[in-house]
Design a protein around this motif. Structure first.
Motif, PDB file in Angstrom:
ATOM      1  N   HIS A  28      18.541  -3.486  -1.508  1.00  0.00           N
ATOM      2  CA  HIS A  28      17.276  -4.084  -1.109  1.00  0.00           C
ATOM      3  C   HIS A  28      17.447  -5.559  -0.727  1.00  0.00           C
ATOM      4  CE1 HIS A  28      16.005  -0.360  -2.685  1.00  0.00           C
ATOM      5  NE2 HIS A  28      15.851  -0.728  -3.951  1.00  0.00           N
ATOM      6  N   ALA A  29      16.497  -6.063   0.063  1.00  0.00           N
ATOM      7  CA  ALA A  29      16.504  -7.450   0.528  1.00  0.00           C
ATOM      8  C   ALA A  29      15.655  -8.313  -0.397  1.00  0.00           C
ATOM      9  CB  ALA A  29      15.983  -7.538   1.959  1.00  0.00           C
ATOM     10  N   LEU A  30      16.089  -9.546  -0.580  1.00  0.00           N
ATOM     11  CA  LEU A  30      15.378 -10.490  -1.444  1.00  0.00           C
ATOM     12  C   LEU A  30      14.849 -11.651  -0.621  1.00  0.00           C
ATOM     13  CD1 LEU A  30      14.562 -11.651  -4.240  1.00  0.00           C
ATOM     14  CD2 LEU A  30      16.833 -12.720  -4.317  1.00  0.00           C
ATOM     15  N   TYR A  31      13.571 -11.981  -0.840  1.00  0.00           N
ATOM     16  CA  TYR A  31      12.928 -13.129  -0.194  1.00  0.00           C
ATOM     17  C   TYR A  31      12.356 -14.054  -1.275  1.00  0.00           C
ATOM     18  CZ  TYR A  31      13.012 -10.475   4.205  1.00  0.00           C
ATOM     19  OH  TYR A  31      13.398  -9.777   5.316  1.00  0.00           O
ATOM     20  N   VAL A  32      12.322 -15.351  -0.973  1.00  0.00           N
ATOM     21  CA  VAL A  32      11.650 -16.339  -1.812  1.00  0.00           C
ATOM     22  C   VAL A  32      10.389 -16.784  -1.086  1.00  0.00           C
ATOM     23  CG1 VAL A  32      11.766 -18.723  -2.656  1.00  0.00           C
ATOM     24  CG2 VAL A  32      13.650 -17.171  -3.073  1.00  0.00           C
ATOM     25  N   LEU A  33       9.272 -16.850  -1.809  1.00  0.00           N
ATOM     26  CA  LEU A  33       7.984 -17.234  -1.238  1.00  0.00           C
ATOM     27  C   LEU A  33       7.626 -18.641  -1.698  1.00  0.00           C
ATOM     28  CD1 LEU A  33       6.053 -13.906  -1.984  1.00  0.00           C
ATOM     29  CD2 LEU A  33       7.410 -14.469   0.042  1.00  0.00           C
ATOM     30  N   LEU A  34       7.390 -19.541  -0.740  1.00  0.00           N
ATOM     31  CA  LEU A  34       6.990 -20.912  -1.022  1.00  0.00           C
ATOM     32  C   LEU A  34       5.751 -21.258  -0.216  1.00  0.00           C
ATOM     33  CD1 LEU A  34      10.424 -22.831  -0.884  1.00  0.00           C
ATOM     34  CD2 LEU A  34       9.347 -21.736  -2.846  1.00  0.00           C
ATOM     35  N   ILE A  44      10.759  -8.208  -2.923  1.00  0.00           N
ATOM     36  CA  ILE A  44      11.848  -7.238  -2.819  1.00  0.00           C
ATOM     37  C   ILE A  44      11.446  -6.202  -1.770  1.00  0.00           C
ATOM     38  CG2 ILE A  44      13.367  -5.673  -4.078  1.00  0.00           C
ATOM     39  CD1 ILE A  44      13.406  -8.479  -5.176  1.00  0.00           C
ATOM     40  N   CYS A  45      12.269  -6.033  -0.752  1.00  0.00           N
ATOM     41  CA  CYS A  45      11.961  -5.096   0.334  1.00  0.00           C
ATOM     42  C   CYS A  45      12.961  -3.948   0.333  1.00  0.00           C
ATOM     43  CB  CYS A  45      11.997  -5.812   1.684  1.00  0.00           C
ATOM     44  SG  CYS A  45      10.698  -7.054   1.879  1.00  0.00           S
ATOM     45  N   VAL A  85       9.201   0.375  -9.335  1.00  0.00           N
ATOM     46  CA  VAL A  85       9.358   1.784  -8.999  1.00  0.00           C
ATOM     47  C   VAL A  85       8.936   1.975  -7.546  1.00  0.00           C
ATOM     48  CG1 VAL A  85       8.719   4.152  -9.561  1.00  0.00           C
ATOM     49  CG2 VAL A  85       8.907   2.448 -11.386  1.00  0.00           C
ATOM     50  N   PHE A  86       9.930   2.141  -6.676  1.00  0.00           N
ATOM     51  CA  PHE A  86       9.669   2.341  -5.257  1.00  0.00           C
ATOM     52  C   PHE A  86       9.487   3.838  -4.963  1.00  0.00           C
ATOM     53  CE2 PHE A  86      11.941  -1.811  -4.713  1.00  0.00           C
ATOM     54  CZ  PHE A  86      10.893  -2.481  -4.085  1.00  0.00           C
ATOM     55  N   PRO A  87       8.800   4.169  -3.901  1.00  0.00           N
ATOM     56  CA  PRO A  87       8.664   5.587  -3.517  1.00  0.00           C
ATOM     57  C   PRO A  87      10.007   6.164  -3.081  1.00  0.00           C
ATOM     58  CG  PRO A  87       7.757   4.152  -1.816  1.00  0.00           C
ATOM     59  CD  PRO A  87       8.053   3.276  -2.988  1.00  0.00           C
ATOM     60  N   THR A  88      10.161   7.454  -3.255  1.00  0.00           N
ATOM     61  CA  THR A  88      11.409   8.116  -2.863  1.00  0.00           C
ATOM     62  C   THR A  88      11.351   8.641  -1.437  1.00  0.00           C
ATOM     63  OG1 THR A  88      10.585  10.174  -3.848  1.00  0.00           O
ATOM     64  CG2 THR A  88      11.965   8.756  -5.234  1.00  0.00           C
ATOM     65  N   GLY A  89      10.180   8.593  -0.823  1.00  0.00           N
ATOM     66  CA  GLY A  89      10.054   9.054   0.554  1.00  0.00           C
ATOM     67  C   GLY A  89      10.711   8.109   1.545  1.00  0.00           C
ATOM     68  N   ALA A  90      10.946   8.598   2.746  1.00  0.00           N
ATOM     69  CA  ALA A  90      11.640   7.825   3.781  1.00  0.00           C
ATOM     70  C   ALA A  90      10.662   6.922   4.526  1.00  0.00           C
ATOM     71  CB  ALA A  90      12.352   8.762   4.744  1.00  0.00           C
ATOM     72  N   TYR A  91      10.159   5.903   3.846  1.00  0.00           N
ATOM     73  CA  TYR A  91       9.332   4.893   4.506  1.00  0.00           C
ATOM     74  C   TYR A  91       9.495   3.561   3.785  1.00  0.00           C
ATOM     75  CZ  TYR A  91       6.236   6.795   0.863  1.00  0.00           C
ATOM     76  OH  TYR A  91       5.722   7.264  -0.319  1.00  0.00           O
ATOM     77  N   ASN A  92       9.259   2.494   4.522  1.00  0.00           N
ATOM     78  CA  ASN A  92       9.480   1.149   3.989  1.00  0.00           C
ATOM     79  C   ASN A  92       8.495   0.833   2.868  1.00  0.00           C
ATOM     80  OD1 ASN A  92      11.464   0.765   5.959  1.00  0.00           O
ATOM     81  ND2 ASN A  92      10.014  -0.141   7.402  1.00  0.00           N
ATOM     82  N   SER A 127       0.814  -1.219   0.000  1.00  0.00           N
ATOM     83  CA  SER A 127       0.000   0.000   0.000  1.00  0.00           C
ATOM     84  C   SER A 127       0.847   1.268   0.000  1.00  0.00           C
ATOM     85  CB  SER A 127      -0.946   0.002   1.204  1.00  0.00           C
ATOM     86  OG  SER A 127      -0.210  -0.109   2.413  1.00  0.00           O
ATOM     87  N   SER A 128       1.983   1.266   0.705  1.00  0.00           N
ATOM     88  CA  SER A 128       2.808   2.479   0.775  1.00  0.00           C
ATOM     89  C   SER A 128       3.558   2.746  -0.519  1.00  0.00           C
ATOM     90  CB  SER A 128       3.808   2.373   1.932  1.00  0.00           C
ATOM     91  OG  SER A 128       4.668   1.272   1.743  1.00  0.00           O
ATOM     92  N   ALA A 129       3.648   1.763  -1.392  1.00  0.00           N
ATOM     93  CA  ALA A 129       4.354   1.939  -2.664  1.00  0.00           C
ATOM     94  C   ALA A 129       3.414   2.031  -3.848  1.00  0.00           C
ATOM     95  CB  ALA A 129       5.326   0.774  -2.875  1.00  0.00           C
ATOM     96  N   ARG A 130       2.122   1.870  -3.613  1.00  0.00           N
ATOM     97  CA  ARG A 130       1.162   1.788  -4.711  1.00  0.00           C
ATOM     98  C   ARG A 130       0.680   3.175  -5.110  1.00  0.00           C
ATOM     99  NH1 ARG A 130      -2.495  -1.353  -2.424  1.00  0.00           N
ATOM    100  NH2 ARG A 130      -1.238  -3.222  -2.792  1.00  0.00           N
ATOM    101  N   THR A 131       1.324   3.728  -6.135  1.00  0.00           N
ATOM    102  CA  THR A 131       0.880   4.980  -6.739  1.00  0.00           C
ATOM    103  C   THR A 131       0.527   4.705  -8.199  1.00  0.00           C
ATOM    104  OG1 THR A 131       3.107   5.630  -7.426  1.00  0.00           O
ATOM    105  CG2 THR A 131       2.394   6.293  -5.219  1.00  0.00           C
ATOM    106  N   VAL A 132      -0.112   5.680  -8.844  1.00  0.00           N
ATOM    107  CA  VAL A 132      -0.516   5.486 -10.234  1.00  0.00           C
ATOM    108  C   VAL A 132       0.699   5.259 -11.124  1.00  0.00           C
ATOM    109  CG1 VAL A 132      -1.650   6.552 -12.206  1.00  0.00           C
ATOM    110  CG2 VAL A 132      -2.619   6.828  -9.922  1.00  0.00           C
ATOM    111  N   SER A 133       1.737   6.062 -10.944  1.00  0.00           N
ATOM    112  CA  SER A 133       2.920   5.929 -11.793  1.00  0.00           C
ATOM    113  C   SER A 133       3.668   4.630 -11.518  1.00  0.00           C
ATOM    114  CB  SER A 133       3.850   7.124 -11.585  1.00  0.00           C
ATOM    115  OG  SER A 133       4.259   7.203 -10.228  1.00  0.00           O
ATOM    116  N   SER A 134       3.792   4.239 -10.251  1.00  0.00           N
ATOM    117  CA  SER A 134       4.507   3.001  -9.929  1.00  0.00           C
ATOM    118  C   SER A 134       3.760   1.776 -10.437  1.00  0.00           C
ATOM    119  CB  SER A 134       4.735   2.898  -8.418  1.00  0.00           C
ATOM    120  OG  SER A 134       3.499   2.849  -7.723  1.00  0.00           O
TER     121      SER A 134
END
Length: 373
Positions: free
Chosen positions: A210-216, A275-276, A124-131, A94-101
């Protein structure tokens, strides 16, 4: 003599450990290149030769059975989807979901000198200081109980033929082409998986922090994520996750005995990457590339010769797996049909039709000049 005994004991220990777990390629993106064209037909019923492949024939799924009776035959012919690389999606939190991204975050085929074709991802991640984080997921949840069958000339999957009492192909569509061959990559599904010992991802780093996770996910539908490491390096590298709770010494393991029949085979299913991006790190564009995911695991059940074919008599596992397959197809079909409807409603025009073309413009200027005279 003592050295010989020590070496023999060490060799037996290594042999025991090497046979304790098995290595498999869970998914290999070099096998998911688009090679089948699924497009609307022309008015004369033919398909355009200029249409490029947009689906992967090996993993092509038909979901028209879930579409209902309100669609035409031509529309239902298009209701097919696969694990082709270009069909994968980027799901932003939700914090990264913008129209352009949402518009710019996508997955593409990436030609590679080392591996032919791999998965390329742009987020495309946000440029603001939040996760913020993003998941790279397949177009549908990979079915664990979809029977394998060859594709015909129309892109429809036929039931697997059998001869001499043995199947000519793999039992399930998203398993490896040859499940008995460890070198044969699966398509997101490995059966008979017990405890996972290691997970490996072949990825290209681009010096992103950034950190990488695998989802199983497993047989019970439980999804877990595994931290593979950070992408702050350059070039191809294999990132590994080692199970910290894996017990290699069999004498210290908790021995559990389960009824042999009727238990279905436990499996491991690939659900995607995550990707975090930390708030303290740089935002904006992220570019990544992925080649494959491998696992080393304990077998859940030993393959032994049975005196009686239990399933042929009782058919319990078959009924259970048929019910699960119907449920999977229902969920898969509803999602794909809704997307198909939305796609058909989208505007296809890139620009307005010109009101005045070049000929009309010249005529108008000529008439205007005559009127002035």
């Amino acid at each position: 003599m003592k050295k010989t005994l020590v070496l023999s004991a060490a060799l037996m220990t290594l042999v025991g450990l090497s046979s304790f777990a098995e290595e498999r390629t869970l998914i290999d993106f070099t096998t998911l290149k688009a090679d089948t064209a699924v497009y609307p037909q022309n008015e004369d019923g033919s398909s355009s030769d200029e249409q490029k492949p947009n689906q992967n024939g090996r993993t092509l799924m038909d979901y028209r059975k879930a579409a209902g009776a309100s669609f035409t035959k031509d529309q239902k012919e298009l209701m097919k989807s696969s694990l082709a690389i270009t069909q994968w999606e980027v799901v932003l939190n939700s914090s990264a979901r913008t129209v352009s991204s949402l518009a710019l975050s996508q997955v593409r085929e990436a030609p590679s000198k080392a591996f032919d074709t791999v998965m390329g991802v742009r987020v495309v991640f946000p440029t603001g200081a939040y996760n913020a984080n993003a998941k790279i997921v397949p177009p549908f949840s990979i079915p664990a109980y979809e029977p394998y069958g060859e594709l015909d000339e129309n892109g429809d999957r036929k039931a697997a033929e059998s001869g001499d009492g043995e199947s000519s192909g793999p039992k399930w569509l998203f398993e490896a082409d040859d499940p008995s061959d460890k070198a044969s990559p699966a398509y997101g599904l490995v059966k008979n998986v017990g405890t996972i010992k290691k997970i490996a991802v072949t990825t290209m780093g681009m010096n992103f922090p950034h950190a990488l996770y695998v989802l199983l996910s497993d047989t019970d539908g439980v999804e877990r994520r595994y931290f593979m490491g950070y992408l702050g390096f350059d070039g191809w590298k294999t990132l590994e996750w080692n199970n910290p709770e894996y017990i290699s010494e069999v004498r210290t393991r908790e021995i559990r005995v389960y009824p042999i029949y009727p238990r279905g085979e436990p499996f491991a299913k690939f659900e995607g990457f995550q990707i975090c991006r930390d708030a303290a790190h740089i935002g904006d564009d992220f570019i990544g590339y992925f080649k494959d995911v491998k696992i080393i695991y304990d077998k859940a059940n030993l393959e032994t010769e049975r005196d009686i074919a239990d399933e042929d008599i009782w058919g319990i596992i078959g009924r259970k797996e048929s019910a699960r397959q119907a449920l999977e197809m229902s969920r898969f079909g509803n999602k794909q049909v809704n997307r198909y409807v939305e796609q058909r409603k989208m505007a296809v025009e890139e620009d307005f039709t010109p009101t005045i073309d070049a000929n009309n413009s010249a005529a108008a200027q000529s008439n205007g000049g005559q009127a002035a005279n």
